[in-house]
Design a protein around this motif. Sequence first.
Motif, PDB file in Angstrom:
ATOM      1  N   VAL A  11      51.461 -51.571  20.336  1.00  0.00           N
ATOM      2  CA  VAL A  11      52.431 -52.789  19.684  1.00  0.00           C
ATOM      3  C   VAL A  11      53.250 -53.414  20.883  1.00  0.00           C
ATOM      4  N   SER A  12      53.393 -52.966  22.118  1.00  0.00           N
ATOM      5  CA  SER A  12      54.408 -53.606  22.673  1.00  0.00           C
ATOM      6  C   SER A  12      53.796 -54.208  23.976  1.00  0.00           C
ATOM      7  N   PHE A  13      51.950 -54.346  23.472  1.00  0.00           N
ATOM      8  CA  PHE A  13      51.993 -55.497  24.499  1.00  0.00           C
ATOM      9  C   PHE A  13      52.043 -56.646  23.460  1.00  0.00           C
ATOM     10  N   LEU A  14      52.180 -57.161  22.151  1.00  0.00           N
ATOM     11  CA  LEU A  14      52.158 -58.102  20.909  1.00  0.00           C
ATOM     12  C   LEU A  14      52.958 -59.184  21.392  1.00  0.00           C
ATOM     13  N   PHE A  15      52.767 -60.209  21.782  1.00  0.00           N
ATOM     14  CA  PHE A  15      54.141 -60.921  21.317  1.00  0.00           C
ATOM     15  C   PHE A  15      55.226 -61.190  22.159  1.00  0.00           C
ATOM     16  N   ILE A  16      55.636 -60.412  22.771  1.00  0.00           N
ATOM     17  CA  ILE A  16      56.914 -60.192  22.599  1.00  0.00           C
ATOM     18  C   ILE A  16      57.187 -60.845  24.284  1.00  0.00           C
ATOM     19  N   PRO A  17      58.201 -61.791  24.275  1.00  0.00           N
ATOM     20  CA  PRO A  17      58.295 -62.478  25.093  1.00  0.00           C
ATOM     21  C   PRO A  17      59.075 -62.025  26.674  1.00  0.00           C
ATOM     22  N   GLU A  18      58.674 -62.510  27.981  1.00  0.00           N
ATOM     23  CA  GLU A  18      59.334 -61.058  29.151  1.00  0.00           C
ATOM     24  C   GLU A  18      59.939 -62.127  29.927  1.00  0.00           C
ATOM     25  N   SER A  19      61.530 -61.463  30.482  1.00  0.00           N
ATOM     26  CA  SER A  19      62.630 -62.493  30.213  1.00  0.00           C
ATOM     27  C   SER A  19      62.537 -62.801  32.087  1.00  0.00           C
TER      28      SER A  19
END
Length: 511
Positions: A195-203
């Motif tokens: 799940v951590s590889f889905l849809f989360i933008p990088e800072s």
Amino acid sequence: MTQTSPSPEEARLGQDPGAPASVTAVVGLLVLFELMSGFLQTGITPLLPELGEHHGIGDSTLNWIVSVQLLAGAVMVPVFGRLGDLYGHRRMLRVAIAAVAAGTLLVALAPDFPVLLLGRVFQGALVALLPLEIALVRDRLPVEQARRAIARLVGALTLGSLLGAVVMGAAAKAVHSIQLVLLVPAFFALLCVPVSFLFIPESVPRAVGRPDWPGAALLGLSLLSLLGGVSRVDHDGWLSAGVLVPLVLFAVLICAWVRTELRCAAPLVDLRAMKGRGVARLYLVSFFFGVMYFGSQSPNATFLAADPATDGYGFGLTALDISLVSLPGAVAALITSGCTALIARHLGYRGTLMTAFGLMAAGFLALGCLHDNVGEMAAAVAVCGAGIGAALGAMPTVIVEATDPEHTGVASALYNNVKTVGGAVSGGAVASLLASHTRPGGTTPYEGGYTAVWLLCAVCGLGAIAAVAGHGTGGGRLSALRLARPGRAGRRSTPAVPRRGSAGAPGTPTG
């Protein structure tokens, strides 16, 4: 494709031009990770008595199940925070989640106590999740939206903590195998990895330099020496060589670490930000909070599980019963952490923190004096929980908003690190207190050992109140925050000049 430069407003807010504007879009699945974090942190507490029986260890030794994880976290938090500032907080968040998943699976399948402790070392990455997420949302969102996002993360952490104790207690009653029960959080943690590889933008990394590996090594060795020395107190006494030599080594290593950090251009922990008296007091408060929050978990569970017929105290409760007694405290923490903005609007941050630690001190004092009835203990735990929730809500925003944007990961990591060190130290102190009150040749402490632990926590609460009160009377940044109210954002100032400018107004904070 031609890249456009960020506008001045975007640069001020710490956003890149493509940053999503919605709080929901930024937070997204981070809430799931905090649910998992809270679940794992409290889910093991009602199982501690059964783990002791399964691995054949006494009540005082059980504290190391908590302390070892905290010791590892005390090193991992600043390391992950610094690496996040350098290489991206999302990237390090993924690494931390993978470490937690591996450790949780190892705890579930551990054939003996040393392997279980190894799994708890990997689970130390749990305490790095929230600092990385705080830095991520503050990088991708404007200040007010970031505050709302942080509030959601705190709520998810608190809700996960509530669910962890209840679900694991119920699972232990339904399934008479401690290893099968421990596979429940292992499955949850493993699910979070993909799940951590889905849809989360990088800072957007802003920090420069290299990781401070010498600083990390010195910090790890110093904390290991401290824990090694404290762990021998129950066997050898405070004045024995087995205790004094590691403690002296700790003092030497921590001095070397401080000197290394002050001389390093890009330190693991920016100790210069702690030079101001006001900021240093906040970290002292964080240490006291760690002692109370983490130091009481194992003793509460083992006291409730003790058999009054053979031990002379306790109630012989099962894991589910223990979780239900702890439930009022978890609910109270959930409510007060979610209402921190409302509380701060009326009391200010100084008043909120003093009230929070006053509640915790009162709750622990009640536990020390009134523990002959389950209802009395549940009420005292609820009072403690109300204070814990308010403290979790108030502390991080005060510290993080006093920090330059390029060091938000390190600042939030340092807060969690100091809190975690307090928990690790309290684990040794609690083990020593219980062992010193244990029957000769036995493993079960006298009732007075638990009373001493609760009174120690109450004293720490009073110490935290004194530190916050002194912070306010001495001026400094908390005095400015005391006058601030949610929704009245002020201009940020750097930690290097603690008496100039006013801190950002407190929104709903995190823990």
